[in-house]
Design an enzyme around this catalytic site. Structure first.
Site, mmCIF file in Angstrom:
data_model
loop_
_atom_site.group_PDB
_atom_site.id
_atom_site.type_symbol
_atom_site.label_atom_id
_atom_site.label_comp_id
_atom_site.label_asym_id
_atom_site.label_seq_id
_atom_site.Cartn_x
_atom_site.Cartn_y
_atom_site.Cartn_z
ATOM 1 N N ASP A 11 33.795 69.543 117.504
ATOM 2 C CA ASP A 11 35.666 69.822 115.706
ATOM 3 C C ASP A 11 36.379 69.307 116.224
ATOM 4 O O ASP A 11 36.944 70.250 117.391
ATOM 5 C CB ASP A 11 35.153 71.223 115.719
ATOM 6 C CG ASP A 11 35.617 71.825 114.557
ATOM 7 O OD1 ASP A 11 36.311 70.882 113.997
ATOM 8 O OD2 ASP A 11 35.770 73.210 114.154
ATOM 9 N N PRO A 70 32.018 56.032 109.637
ATOM 10 C CA PRO A 70 30.771 55.720 110.158
ATOM 11 C C PRO A 70 30.889 54.290 110.575
ATOM 12 O O PRO A 70 30.376 53.254 111.471
ATOM 13 C CB PRO A 70 30.660 54.337 109.106
ATOM 14 C CG PRO A 70 31.423 53.952 108.071
ATOM 15 C CD PRO A 70 32.091 54.793 107.951
ATOM 16 N N GLY A 71 32.350 53.745 111.163
ATOM 17 C CA GLY A 71 32.823 52.932 112.431
ATOM 18 C C GLY A 71 33.878 51.830 112.059
ATOM 19 O O GLY A 71 33.875 50.677 112.724
ATOM 20 N N CYS A 109 37.941 60.992 113.372
ATOM 21 C CA CYS A 109 37.156 60.948 112.103
ATOM 22 C C CYS A 109 36.711 60.111 112.548
ATOM 23 O O CYS A 109 37.245 59.474 111.438
ATOM 24 C CB CYS A 109 37.524 61.746 110.657
ATOM 25 S SG CYS A 109 38.486 63.486 111.638
ATOM 26 N N CYS A 110 35.707 59.561 112.840
ATOM 27 C CA CYS A 110 35.465 58.019 112.982
ATOM 28 C C CYS A 110 34.363 57.540 112.055
ATOM 29 O O CYS A 110 34.382 56.099 112.130
ATOM 30 C CB CYS A 110 35.184 57.912 114.717
ATOM 31 S SG CYS A 110 33.385 57.996 114.992
ATOM 32 N N CYS A 156 41.567 59.009 101.286
ATOM 33 C CA CYS A 156 41.414 58.384 100.423
ATOM 34 C C CYS A 156 41.500 58.951 99.057
ATOM 35 O O CYS A 156 40.674 58.774 97.778
ATOM 36 C CB CYS A 156 39.777 57.579 100.481
ATOM 37 S SG CYS A 156 38.442 59.058 101.087
ATOM 38 N N ASP A 176 41.478 59.562 110.440
ATOM 39 C CA ASP A 176 41.135 59.481 108.634
ATOM 40 C C ASP A 176 40.554 61.166 107.770
ATOM 41 O O ASP A 176 39.019 61.116 108.006
ATOM 42 C CB ASP A 176 40.489 58.564 108.599
ATOM 43 C CG ASP A 176 39.683 57.821 107.337
ATOM 44 O OD1 ASP A 176 40.636 58.227 106.106
ATOM 45 O OD2 ASP A 176 38.914 57.333 107.079
#
Length: 793
Positions: free
Chosen positions: A428, A380-381, A377-378, A502, A445
């Protein structure tokens, strides 16, 4: 610049046409001093009277000023840098009328600022305002009517003694001039404030159970905050400060309502936080969420160094410091005179705006050069670019995200930062092992409820409920299992997985990690981070794996960064453990569970009998025995050697497992006769499928003929039944007898017809109960149809 003025050639000029000649101090001060019998003289203090007497004495004998003739300062005009005096009044010196008509040189006309402060003539040149009310008629003509009226009013006030003078400033120094009723309003205000403070210091009393707040009125936040402090104080020493007849639950219920009102939280999330933190720490957490976290930068070491970047930003007006000892590339920004996200250094890709807590998962992952790494799950980079930075643009990074819109920001950031070893995919994450696998390290993440970043998104306070938490937890479990399946346990340098969120709720962190430990062959390892709180091993009624102490939790009120949870896994096997251990392929190779091993069932679905288990055991013993020089071959359930006669393996095993010993020597003699006849028949026949396997509808007298022969792996894994122990000796003896008979050469054995196989007393299939019983009629018919073929040509 310009030509220098020659003072000798300058023409001398007298005073102007409108210049007013100032009279002596004895005439100027008389107007302001009250007469001897005047009532206003009582208003003057003792010091004021002394100063007035000094002025009168000084005005009599005033020495003539040592001043060049012709210099005169016009009233109403001040030289540059001079300030009109408002404090102590000094009497103007008596000027000679003859000197007024003379003028000095041009250099003496210029008054500098240094002459005002350091020269002896500064007092003489200063213009006072004693004669401001006695203006000339020409000046009065230039004034407006309202200004003339103001001058008249000022003159009347001066005669009445109300005009401002220096005596008014000295009233504070005199003790006699202060009246007892000088500040009545201030006393009343102070008394009111004191009364409010007394009311606030009253002891807190919990309202009755049935009483509710007044509807339709906004709550007083100051009173609510004061009540919160009082309740927390009572709960700290509940035994001594509580009211009689009131329980702790009532105090906690009231505290929850006040906290929800004061900090604008929903009841669900606030109850979760109250379960998670102690009361004192809960208040600190709620207060920390009201303050934004400091802005942090991550230096892009692919293009610059932190030292050079810090110097460039300081030159642009940015106040910053290193982030901490734990980070070698982070910077914290306190304030900036330029937009920190639009500087030339930012556009050139020298740094990335990234939270301090977002750097920790990559540091825990510890990527090495020339590895294959997956960021599931990258977007925004930020973490992806940090991984590429630590790998120095070597190896391969696969950046995946399920949201195609968020991948646009990933592409932009990677191009700006100069990352060249990354492949971006849109799949997915739950189905990712079907796409590609075998990664050395994986970073997950996972999407979460965001309870650790309330300062960034205050809407989380009210828009989360139990369903949202459960939905996120279920998705996180699926993603975590998929990420574990994507890791290669046989990697020489890796085999690690980092899971982070988070969020600070236990349902999304420890619960998910404990679930993964039960479902996959992984274990928890230390994260390598020197700070952070340990994860929970027990929470209320739940008990988690003891290794969860190696996980790390971060809070905004203790570490001044967003709330975060980090766990690091090590995968030690690529196999997936199954709840039922019957499948040998799915069993764990490191810890095989033989106790739950189930023996294979028969084709008709019935449970295996004791005789079937004995047959399996006998077959295992036959495989372990040393064979003769000529190897045996197994074909269609019949063990044969070249030029030797054999019998079916399963019936022999069944015969060897007879529970009774009544046959004795008769069985041995019948076996010998049967073997001699088989030697004379020559070519061996091959039984058909119908003869080998009876139909389920037609019950056969041979009970265990339908039991399939187990594989060697199943035989090794099968347990040894205790009831078959006495029959193993017989099986060994009879097997030795068979081998001795089989080693005799078959001389002159003529081949017989296939029909002759079904005739005679010795049939290839023998019942375990009787060695002389002929086979059933149906089997005899199937064998005589000509379907069987000889084994030897």
């Amino acid at each position: 610049m310009g030509r220098k003025l020659d003072p000798t050639k300058k023409e001398k000029r007298g005073p102007g046409r409108k210049a007013r000649k100032q009279k002596g101090a004895e005439t100027e001060l008389v107007r302001f001093l009250p007469a001897a019998g005047d009532e206003n003289s009582k208003r003057l203090s003792s010091r004021a009277r002394k100063r007035a007497a000094k002025r009168r004495a000084g005005s009599v004998d005033v020495p003539k000023p040592n001043k060049s003739p012709g210099i005169k300062t016009l009233p109403g005009e001040l030289s540059k840098g001079a300030v009109q005096a408002r404090g102590k009044k000094r009497p103007a010196p008596i000027q000679n009328s003859d000197g007024d008509e003379e003028e000095d040189s041009g250099e003496d006309d210029v008054v500098t600022q240094g002459d005002l402060w350091g020269s002896e003539d500064s007092d003489e040149d200063m213009v006072d305002d004693y004669g401001a009310a006695s203006n000339s008629e020409d000046e009065e003509e230039k004034l407006l009517p309202i200004e003339r009226a103001a001058l008249k009013q000022k003159a009347q006030d001066a005669t009445a003694g109300v005009l401002w003078n220096e005596e008014d400033t000295d009233e504070d120094e005199d003790d006699d001039g202060v009246s007892p009723e000088s500040h009545p309003r201030k006393d009343d205000k102070a008394e009111g404030d004191l009364q409010i403070n007394v009311e606030d210091e009253e002891a807190f009393v919990l309202p009755p159970a049935g009483e509710t707040d007044q509807d339709g009125q906004a709550p007083d936040l100051q009173r609510v905050h004061k009540r919160i402090q009082d309740i927390v104080g009572v709960l700290r020493d509940f035994g001594a400060q509580r009211e009689e007849g009131r329980s702790r639950a009532e105090y906690l219920s009231r505290l929850q309502k006040d906290l929800a009102t004061y900090y604008s939280y929903g009841d669900f999330l606030l109850s979760k936080l109250m379960e998670l933190f102690p009361l004192s720490e809960l208040i600190e957490f709620l207060e920390a969420n009201e303050v934004p976290r400091p802005i942090t930068l991550r230096t892009n070491t692919l293009k610059t160094r932190r030292r050079d970047l810090a110097q460039l930003l300081i030159n642009r007006g940015v106040n910053l410091d290193p982030l901490g000892k734990w980070s070698k590339s982070g910077l914290v920004v306190y304030d900036s005179s330029v937009p920190i996200g639009a500087t030339p250094e930012y556009l050139a890709g020298h740094y990335m705006l990234q939270g301090a807590s977002s750097m920790l998962p990559v540091m825990a992952l510890a990527p090495q050069e020339h590895e294959r790494i997956l960021d599931m799950c990258c977007a925004p980079g930020g973490k992806t670019s940090y991984i590429a930075q630590l790998m120095k643009n070597t190896g391969v990074i696969l950046a995946n995200d399920a949201n195609a819109d968020r991948l646009k920001s990933v592409v932009g950031n990677l191009h700006r930062l100069g990352v060249t070893n990354t492949i971006i995919s849109h799949y997915d994450g739950r189905q990712f092992p079907k796409v590609v696998g075998g990664f050395d390290r994986v970073l997950l993440d996972a999407p979460c409820s965001g309870t650790g970043v309330i300062s960034k998104d205050p809407a989380v306070k009210t828009n989360k409920d139990e369903k949202d938490i459960q939905r996120c937890a279920h998705l996180q479990k699926e993603l975590l299992l998929s990420a574990i399946d994507s890791v290669n346990a046989a990697s020489k340098t890796g085999g690690y997985l980092v899971y982070c969120t988070c969020s600070i709720t236990v349902e999304e962190n420890e619960w998910v990690v404990d679930y993964a430990l039960k479902k996959r062959n992984v274990r928890l390892v230390p994260t390598g981070l020197d700070f952070g709180q340990e994860g929970f091993t027990r929470f209320q009624a739940r008990r988690f794996h003891p290794t969860l102490r190696s996980t790390r939790r971060f809070y905004p009120h203790t570490h001044n960064m967003d709330g975060f949870f980090i766990a690091k896994f090590k995968k030690f096997s690529n196999s997936i453990p199954q709840p039922h251990a019957g499948n040998s392929a799915a069993a764990t190779p490191t810890e095989p569970d033989l106790k739950d091993q189930v023996t294979p069932k028969s084709e008709n679905g019935s449970q295996p009998t004791k005789k079937a288990r004995g047959a399996v055991k006998a077959k295992q013993q036959l495989l372990r025995q040393p064979h003769s020089k000529k190897p045996f071959q197994k074909l269609n359930g019949i063990a044969k050697g070249p030029g030797l006669s054999t019998e079916p393996s399963v019936p022999d095993a069944q015969v060897s497992t007879r529970p009774s010993q009544s046959a004795g020597n008769a069985d041995v003699n019948s076996k010998r006769k049967r073997s001699e006849k088989l030697k004379q028949r020559g070519p061996k026949w091959k039984p058909s499928k119908e003869a080998a396997v009876p139909k389920p509808s037609a019950p056969s007298r041979v009970e265990d003929s339908g039991t399939p022969v187990p594989t060697p792996s199943e035989i090794r894994a099968a347990p040894r039944p205790k009831d078959c122990a006495p029959s193993l000796g017989k099986a060994k003896k009879k097997q030795k007898g068979k081998q001795q008979l089989a080693q005799q050469p078959a001389n002159g054995a003529a081949p017989l017809k296939e029909d002759a196989v079904s005739k005679g007393p010795s049939a290839p299939f023998v019942s375990p109960h009787s060695s002389t019983r002929p086979p059933p009629a149906k089997r005899r018919k199937s064998m005589t149809k000509g379907n069987s073929q000889p084994l030897l040509s």
